[in-house]
Design a protein around this motif. Sequence first.
Motif, PDB file in Angstrom:
ATOM      1  N   SER A   1       4.184  -4.399   4.709  1.00 37.78           N
ATOM      2  CA  SER A   1       4.134  -2.997   5.166  1.00 37.78           C
ATOM      3  C   SER A   1       3.068  -2.767   6.224  1.00 37.78           C
ATOM      4  O   SER A   1       3.190  -1.845   7.018  1.00 37.78           O
ATOM      5  N   ASN A   2       2.021  -3.544   6.189  1.00 40.96           N
ATOM      6  CA  ASN A   2       0.940  -3.376   7.165  1.00 40.96           C
ATOM      7  C   ASN A   2       0.533  -4.729   7.733  1.00 40.96           C
ATOM      8  O   ASN A   2      -0.577  -5.208   7.501  1.00 40.96           O
ATOM      9  N   PRO A   3       1.436  -5.354   8.488  1.00 41.96           N
ATOM     10  CA  PRO A   3       1.151  -6.702   8.988  1.00 41.96           C
ATOM     11  C   PRO A   3       0.010  -6.725  10.007  1.00 41.96           C
ATOM     12  O   PRO A   3      -0.669  -7.731  10.135  1.00 41.96           O
ATOM     13  N   VAL A   4      -0.208  -5.618  10.707  1.00 38.73           N
ATOM     14  CA  VAL A   4      -1.247  -5.597  11.743  1.00 38.73           C
ATOM     15  C   VAL A   4      -2.645  -5.613  11.125  1.00 38.73           C
ATOM     16  O   VAL A   4      -3.496  -6.389  11.522  1.00 38.73           O
ATOM     17  N   TYR A   5      -2.890  -4.737  10.158  1.00 41.97           N
ATOM     18  CA  TYR A   5      -4.224  -4.641   9.566  1.00 41.97           C
ATOM     19  C   TYR A   5      -4.323  -5.214   8.153  1.00 41.97           C
ATOM     20  O   TYR A   5      -5.406  -5.544   7.696  1.00 41.97           O
ATOM     21  N   LYS A   6      -3.192  -5.301   7.445  1.00 40.97           N
ATOM     22  CA  LYS A   6      -3.185  -5.823   6.070  1.00 40.97           C
ATOM     23  C   LYS A   6      -4.146  -5.038   5.171  1.00 40.97           C
ATOM     24  O   LYS A   6      -4.839  -5.614   4.327  1.00 40.97           O
ATOM     25  N   LYS A   7      -4.193  -3.722   5.380  1.00 46.76           N
ATOM     26  CA  LYS A   7      -5.150  -2.916   4.615  1.00 46.76           C
ATOM     27  C   LYS A   7      -4.463  -1.779   3.890  1.00 46.76           C
ATOM     28  O   LYS A   7      -3.396  -1.311   4.298  1.00 46.76           O
ATOM     29  N   ILE A   8      -5.115  -1.308   2.836  1.00 47.16           N
ATOM     30  CA  ILE A   8      -4.679  -0.087   2.167  1.00 47.16           C
ATOM     31  C   ILE A   8      -5.502   1.067   2.730  1.00 47.16           C
ATOM     32  O   ILE A   8      -6.599   0.834   3.232  1.00 47.16           O
ATOM     33  N   PRO A   9      -5.011   2.314   2.659  1.00 43.16           N
ATOM     34  CA  PRO A   9      -3.742   2.725   2.060  1.00 43.16           C
ATOM     35  C   PRO A   9      -2.537   2.511   2.978  1.00 43.16           C
ATOM     36  O   PRO A   9      -2.677   2.493   4.190  1.00 43.16           O
ATOM     37  N   VAL A  10      -1.383   2.337   2.354  1.00 47.23           N
ATOM     38  CA  VAL A  10      -0.125   2.399   3.089  1.00 47.23           C
ATOM     39  C   VAL A  10       0.773   3.358   2.318  1.00 47.23           C
ATOM     40  O   VAL A  10       0.964   3.192   1.116  1.00 47.23           O
ATOM     41  N   LEU A  11       1.301   4.341   3.006  1.00 45.55           N
ATOM     42  CA  LEU A  11       2.270   5.242   2.395  1.00 45.55           C
ATOM     43  C   LEU A  11       3.653   4.697   2.733  1.00 45.55           C
ATOM     44  O   LEU A  11       3.902   4.365   3.890  1.00 45.55           O
ATOM     45  N   ILE A  12       4.499   4.562   1.748  1.00 49.66           N
ATOM     46  CA  ILE A  12       5.861   4.113   2.025  1.00 49.66           C
ATOM     47  C   ILE A  12       6.806   5.239   1.634  1.00 49.66           C
ATOM     48  O   ILE A  12       6.940   5.587   0.457  1.00 49.66           O
ATOM     49  N   HIS A  13       7.410   5.851   2.630  1.00 45.58           N
ATOM     50  CA  HIS A  13       8.266   7.013   2.412  1.00 45.58           C
ATOM     51  C   HIS A  13       9.692   6.651   2.766  1.00 45.58           C
ATOM     52  O   HIS A  13       9.986   6.326   3.909  1.00 45.58           O
ATOM     53  N   ASP A  14      10.572   6.711   1.765  1.00 46.27           N
ATOM     54  CA  ASP A  14      11.957   6.288   1.961  1.00 46.27           C
ATOM     55  C   ASP A  14      11.998   4.911   2.612  1.00 46.27           C
ATOM     56  O   ASP A  14      12.764   4.661   3.544  1.00 46.27           O
ATOM     57  N   GLY A  15      11.127   4.029   2.136  1.00 48.12           N
ATOM     58  CA  GLY A  15      11.118   2.655   2.620  1.00 48.12           C
ATOM     59  C   GLY A  15      10.363   2.418   3.914  1.00 48.12           C
ATOM     60  O   GLY A  15      10.196   1.270   4.330  1.00 48.12           O
ATOM     61  N   LYS A  16       9.886   3.479   4.579  1.00 47.77           N
ATOM     62  CA  LYS A  16       9.218   3.295   5.875  1.00 47.77           C
ATOM     63  C   LYS A  16       7.697   3.452   5.723  1.00 47.77           C
ATOM     64  O   LYS A  16       7.216   4.454   5.213  1.00 47.77           O
ATOM     65  N   PRO A  17       6.953   2.436   6.175  1.00 53.21           N
ATOM     66  CA  PRO A  17       5.505   2.464   5.968  1.00 53.21           C
ATOM     67  C   PRO A  17       4.748   3.273   7.018  1.00 53.21           C
ATOM     68  O   PRO A  17       5.096   3.235   8.192  1.00 53.21           O
ATOM     69  N   VAL A  18       3.712   3.982   6.551  1.00 52.58           N
ATOM     70  CA  VAL A  18       2.780   4.672   7.439  1.00 52.58           C
ATOM     71  C   VAL A  18       1.383   4.142   7.112  1.00 52.58           C
ATOM     72  O   VAL A  18       1.007   4.092   5.941  1.00 52.58           O
TER      73      VAL A  18
END
Lengths: 234, 308
Positions: free
Chosen positions: B124-141
Amino acid sequence: MATAEKGVALLDVWVSPFGQRCRIALAEKAVEYEYSEQNLADKSPLLLKVNPIHKKIPVLIHDGKPVCESMIIVQYIDEVWATKAPAILPADPYDRALHRFWAYYVDDKLFPSVSAISRAQTEEAKAEAMEQVFAGLKLLEEAFQKCSKGKGFFGGDTIGYVDIALGCILAWLKATENMTGIKFFDEAKTPLLAQWVERFCANDAVRGVVPETDKMVEFAKMLQAKFKAAASAK
Amino acid sequence: MMASLAPPSNPSRNLVTNPRTKAPFQIAKTHPISDLLLPFRSIHTQLKLSTGTTSEKRLTTAQAVSERVEEGTTMAQGGENVKLLGAWASPFVIRTRIALNLKGVDYEFLEEVFGVKSELLLESNPVYKKIPVLIHDGKPVCESMIIVQYIDEVWATKAPAILPADPYDRALHRFWAYYVDDKLFPSVSAISRAQTEEAKAEAMEQVFAGLKLLEEAFQKCSKGKGFFGGDTIGYVDIALGCILAWLKATENMTGIKFFDEAKTPLLAQWVERFCANDAVRGVMPETDKMVEFAKMLQAKFKAAASAK
């Protein structure tokens, strides 16, 4: 001066990529403004008054009220002149989040890696800095594919938030290419970005406000000389 | 095909019961995407679910979602499937949880194991590999304040507004949130990293100078009300307030008083008001837990430093 009550003024420095972001946004929205070139070696009382915390340019002054930080200014311009096309940020919340992410990436990772090239003292350090930049551009090539949805800019048909965030550094990169022979935008490695660079620089909103390559080269050489003098003085 | 989507057999999952119907709650029935994500869920989270230590929040989410599925109601505004990859101690994660709470959005909290990045996080966050990541309807923010703006925009019809309406006020709030990330938080970290008393004192000076600026910012932004956001918690409150548990732990461990009624009276009162707020209380870690966590980090840091 427009800094008093009514009107738009921009405190800026012609070489600054951050200032260019604001100029491009203002040009996109066809907003009339007063450009005020600042002397950062001898900061004006006005600059110190409107940006007391960071004491940096650019600062947009709108009806006497200052807005600081380049991408915050760009969003401000987009929101105040929301009824003027084009929109700088897209309408969909997910797309907005995507554009904000990549603009953040440019400031957080890409630009520092570009600066690292200039600051590198050894060939080794320079090569490493360049690797970082190329890795970043590769990510931005993928980002372009996602954001542009087949069109000519990150923003689609028109220049958008990420175009502005990234495109402002092109004058500097062209000067660096000129001076070092490094080719940042290689058709073979990042074809979409390579084409985007030409398209962006040819755009009306950009052409009038971006410094010419030879002027940037002159400026870069002056900076290098200063840097070397300071380094050897230690 | 259906067999591969079936939840792995795990009888201990029956410990999670639907409080309304008292029936065993099958996690797999929440949403088809949950089935696909099950292999990616961290071992830690699976263990938590199976041992029945499900948090109130998760039960509420599970209950609400299960009720919707059973009653066959349509998707709530902004979609139903909201997941948050995070960790209890992270101030950046806390920002996003406060925002979700403010908007009354149900979400599934997927706790990352400390020191181990889950497959889902890396994807979900390949660029930074950090939390938080929100996944809304399968799409990561990604990126905490970008997530907060996203939440504010998707659930724009749900009060309160997190960013104000006026463009100038928005710019002001964005400026101060940026200041918190750009200057204040690094100066707070510098205190922990300081090797000498001198370095520590200097780092503290930086923090106090920053808080003084934020006291003035509070005056400007709050317009006489109780939060930077006015009557309700807003963008700057979230940006700054997320660090309070950490600061309280640091006060506890060092005796430093960050929010002095004498130096920054508005902020001192704001701290109490913020921490007591409904949207904050459930997600702000308790001070003794933060102290424990901070000591663990310190020990790791020392070990790493002496290993060099």
